[in-house]
Scaffold this motif. Sequence first.
Motif, short mmCIF file in Angstrom:
data_model
loop_
_atom_site.label_atom_id
_atom_site.label_comp_id
_atom_site.label_asym_id
_atom_site.label_seq_id
_atom_site.Cartn_x
_atom_site.Cartn_y
_atom_site.Cartn_z
N LYS A 96 1.02 -1.18 -0.03
CA LYS A 96 0.22 0.04 -0.22
C LYS A 96 0.92 1.19 -0.02
CE LYS A 96 -3.50 2.61 2.98
NZ LYS A 96 -4.23 2.35 3.95
N TRP A 97 1.82 1.27 0.77
CA TRP A 97 2.79 2.50 0.93
C TRP A 97 3.56 2.68 -0.51
CZ3 TRP A 97 8.30 3.31 0.43
CH2 TRP A 97 8.50 4.60 0.99
N LEU A 98 3.97 1.87 -1.16
CA LEU A 98 4.56 2.07 -2.42
C LEU A 98 3.80 2.37 -3.44
CD1 LEU A 98 7.02 -1.27 -2.50
CD2 LEU A 98 7.61 1.27 -2.44
N LYS A 99 2.41 1.78 -3.44
CA LYS A 99 1.53 2.23 -4.35
C LYS A 99 1.16 3.77 -4.11
CE LYS A 99 -0.90 -2.38 -5.29
NZ LYS A 99 -2.01 -2.97 -5.27
N GLN A 100 0.81 4.21 -2.96
CA GLN A 100 0.80 5.57 -2.27
C GLN A 100 2.08 6.35 -3.15
OE1 GLN A 100 0.36 5.25 1.49
NE2 GLN A 100 -1.84 5.21 1.52
N ARG A 101 3.03 5.73 -3.57
CA ARG A 101 4.07 6.64 -4.06
C ARG A 101 4.28 6.24 -5.57
NH1 ARG A 101 3.69 6.03 0.81
NH2 ARG A 101 4.43 7.89 2.23
N GLN A 102 3.24 5.96 -6.35
CA GLN A 102 3.26 5.85 -7.61
C GLN A 102 3.79 4.33 -8.32
OE1 GLN A 102 4.34 9.15 -6.83
NE2 GLN A 102 2.38 9.51 -6.50
N PHE A 103 4.06 3.55 -7.32
CA PHE A 103 4.48 2.28 -7.93
C PHE A 103 3.15 1.36 -8.21
CE2 PHE A 103 8.15 3.54 -5.33
CZ PHE A 103 9.41 2.67 -5.97
N VAL A 104 3.24 0.76 -9.36
CA VAL A 104 2.09 0.11 -10.04
C VAL A 104 2.68 -1.52 -9.98
CG1 VAL A 104 0.88 -0.68 -12.05
CG2 VAL A 104 1.75 1.92 -11.76
N GLU A 105 1.71 -2.27 -9.28
CA GLU A 105 1.64 -3.62 -9.11
C GLU A 105 1.52 -4.45 -10.18
OE1 GLU A 105 0.74 -7.08 -5.81
OE2 GLU A 105 -0.43 -5.28 -6.09
N HIS A 106 2.23 -5.34 -10.88
CA HIS A 106 2.00 -5.83 -12.00
C HIS A 106 1.92 -7.36 -11.72
CE1 HIS A 106 3.58 -2.72 -14.75
NE2 HIS A 106 4.27 -2.36 -13.73
N ASP A 107 1.43 -8.26 -12.83
CA ASP A 107 0.73 -9.68 -12.58
C ASP A 107 2.01 -10.60 -11.83
OD1 ASP A 107 -1.44 -9.00 -13.76
OD2 ASP A 107 -0.97 -9.54 -15.85
N ASP A 108 3.12 -10.14 -12.16
CA ASP A 108 4.33 -10.96 -11.65
C ASP A 108 4.62 -10.62 -10.27
OD1 ASP A 108 5.44 -8.41 -11.88
OD2 ASP A 108 7.14 -9.35 -13.30
N GLY A 109 3.79 -9.86 -9.39
CA GLY A 109 3.99 -9.38 -8.03
C GLY A 109 5.16 -8.23 -7.84
N VAL A 110 5.45 -7.76 -9.05
CA VAL A 110 6.65 -6.75 -8.94
C VAL A 110 6.04 -5.27 -9.07
CG1 VAL A 110 8.59 -5.70 -10.06
CG2 VAL A 110 8.59 -8.28 -9.88
N LEU A 111 6.54 -4.50 -8.09
CA LEU A 111 5.90 -3.06 -8.24
C LEU A 111 6.94 -2.15 -8.80
CD1 LEU A 111 4.99 -4.03 -4.71
CD2 LEU A 111 3.16 -2.38 -5.56
N ARG A 112 6.39 -1.56 -9.65
CA ARG A 112 7.46 -0.70 -10.34
C ARG A 112 7.09 0.74 -10.62
NH1 ARG A 112 7.10 -5.27 -13.72
NH2 ARG A 112 8.99 -6.44 -13.97
N ARG A 113 8.09 1.59 -10.81
CA ARG A 113 7.84 3.02 -10.78
C ARG A 113 8.68 3.62 -11.81
NH1 ARG A 113 8.33 7.56 -5.98
NH2 ARG A 113 9.08 9.18 -7.40
N ALA A 114 8.22 4.39 -12.76
CA ALA A 114 9.30 5.13 -13.83
C ALA A 114 10.09 6.07 -13.15
CB ALA A 114 8.46 5.70 -14.89
N VAL A 115 11.23 6.32 -13.28
CA VAL A 115 12.08 7.31 -12.93
C VAL A 115 12.12 8.43 -13.70
CG1 VAL A 115 14.62 7.87 -12.40
CG2 VAL A 115 13.90 5.46 -11.86
N ASN A 116 11.79 9.63 -13.49
CA ASN A 116 11.65 10.77 -14.19
C ASN A 116 12.79 11.73 -13.86
OD1 ASN A 116 9.28 9.95 -15.40
ND2 ASN A 116 8.16 10.38 -13.51
N ALA A 117 13.56 12.03 -14.79
CA ALA A 117 14.82 12.79 -14.61
C ALA A 117 14.25 14.31 -13.75
CB ALA A 117 15.46 13.13 -15.78
N GLY A 118 13.09 14.63 -14.26
CA GLY A 118 12.63 15.85 -13.56
C GLY A 118 12.20 15.68 -12.14
N ASP A 119 12.15 14.67 -11.66
CA ASP A 119 11.85 14.56 -10.13
C ASP A 119 12.91 14.98 -9.27
OD1 ASP A 119 9.21 13.76 -10.99
OD2 ASP A 119 9.51 11.48 -10.42
#
Length: 119
Positions: A96-119
């Motif tokens: 839940k904490w990761l999802k609140q920080r723009q991580f997206v859960e995928h079918d394989d159970g991995v939570l991913r978030r794009a890295v943006n150079a502007g962040d």
Amino acid sequence: MTHRRESSNSPISPTATSCPATGGGVEEDGKTVAYGWLDVTWGDAEMTLAVHPDHQKKGCGSYILEQLQKEAAGKGINYLYNTVRPTHPDEYDVTKWLKQRQFVEHDDGVLRRAVNAGD
């Protein structure tokens, strides 16, 4: 409290948080209470982030995640990812904490978030 950075010797300015972290790791009385780490593979980075229970909900995890994001952007990394195993004692809360920080859960159970150079 002593602060140390896992992946660089350069100091980082503290942010407005109740966690006085200034880098990838936080030590109190010689003991590590929070840290973050990136393991880069093929342009993406698996993220390890841990905060001692006594130091949770004080902004330490968010601060360290912010620093990992900046480090990843500086290295040209595409995605940060993490897998919260079903055996993790706080699987639901961490996911839940990761999802609140723009991580997206995928079918394989991995939570991913794009890295943006502007962040």
